[in-house]
Enzyme design. Sequence first.
Site, short mmCIF file in Angstrom:
data_model
loop_
_atom_site.label_atom_id
_atom_site.label_comp_id
_atom_site.label_asym_id
_atom_site.label_seq_id
_atom_site.Cartn_x
_atom_site.Cartn_y
_atom_site.Cartn_z
N HIS A 146 0.85 -1.19 0.00
CA HIS A 146 0.00 0.00 0.00
C HIS A 146 0.89 1.24 0.00
O HIS A 146 0.69 2.17 0.77
CB HIS A 146 -0.92 0.01 1.23
CG HIS A 146 -1.92 -1.11 1.26
ND1 HIS A 146 -2.81 -1.28 2.29
CD2 HIS A 146 -2.19 -2.10 0.37
CE1 HIS A 146 -3.57 -2.35 2.05
NE2 HIS A 146 -3.20 -2.85 0.89
N TYR A 186 15.20 2.33 -16.09
CA TYR A 186 15.07 1.27 -15.11
C TYR A 186 13.62 0.95 -14.78
O TYR A 186 13.30 -0.19 -14.40
CB TYR A 186 15.86 1.61 -13.84
CG TYR A 186 17.32 1.28 -14.03
CD1 TYR A 186 17.80 0.00 -13.77
CD2 TYR A 186 18.20 2.23 -14.53
CE1 TYR A 186 19.13 -0.32 -13.98
CE2 TYR A 186 19.53 1.92 -14.74
CZ TYR A 186 19.99 0.65 -14.47
OH TYR A 186 21.31 0.33 -14.69
#
Length: 220
Positions: free
Chosen positions: A95, A120
């Site tokens: 979360h 990336y």
Amino acid sequence: MSETRIREEICRLGRSLFERGLTPGSSGNISVKLDDGGWLVTPTNASLGFLDPARMSRLAPDGRLVSGDAPTKEVPLHTALYQTRGAARAVVHLHSTHSVALSMLPEIDPRAALPPMTPYYLMKCGQTALVPYYRPGDPAVADAIKGLAGKYSSVLLANHGPVVSGDTLEAAVFAMEELEETAKLYLLLRGLNPRYLSPEQVKDLTKVFGLTLPETHDHT
């Protein structure tokens, strides 16, 4: 890697994620698929910062609890990713603040929740899908994940949080961290007309690193 070592790794990486504020309280869950087809998953209402390797939920290949505490209510979510991502050996669901915030923005493309901001991000996460809101533990979320047909290793659950699969637990954690940092970058740059990677640069990354990205509209 032995099952004992996997249990220890889940606890070590879970604590790392918790201590850096990536998943507060008792939120978030981690699972790892085992060689016998079963899997280990964090228990329900367990903080990732204080996991006990001996109390990890051990599930049979059919999802039945074999030993340990009762598993997270998000087992259907993990199961759907394992069923649709053949190479997946681990799933991490958090979360984390910036990813949750991203999932609530009105302009987000469900097929590409983030533009190609950094190399990336593409290398670790590919593209990220956004699925509609389902209450935590709702089995219907499994159908939403299956509807993605295994094309995405990283998914945002609207108003809830990110879920990422990887071919190892470490890879899944690294990808989750990259997703959270990219969501943070997006929020920092929102409205500033930033320069994203060009289609040519994305094609170059795809070729050099052998990436498989879902077909989406280009962000330029």
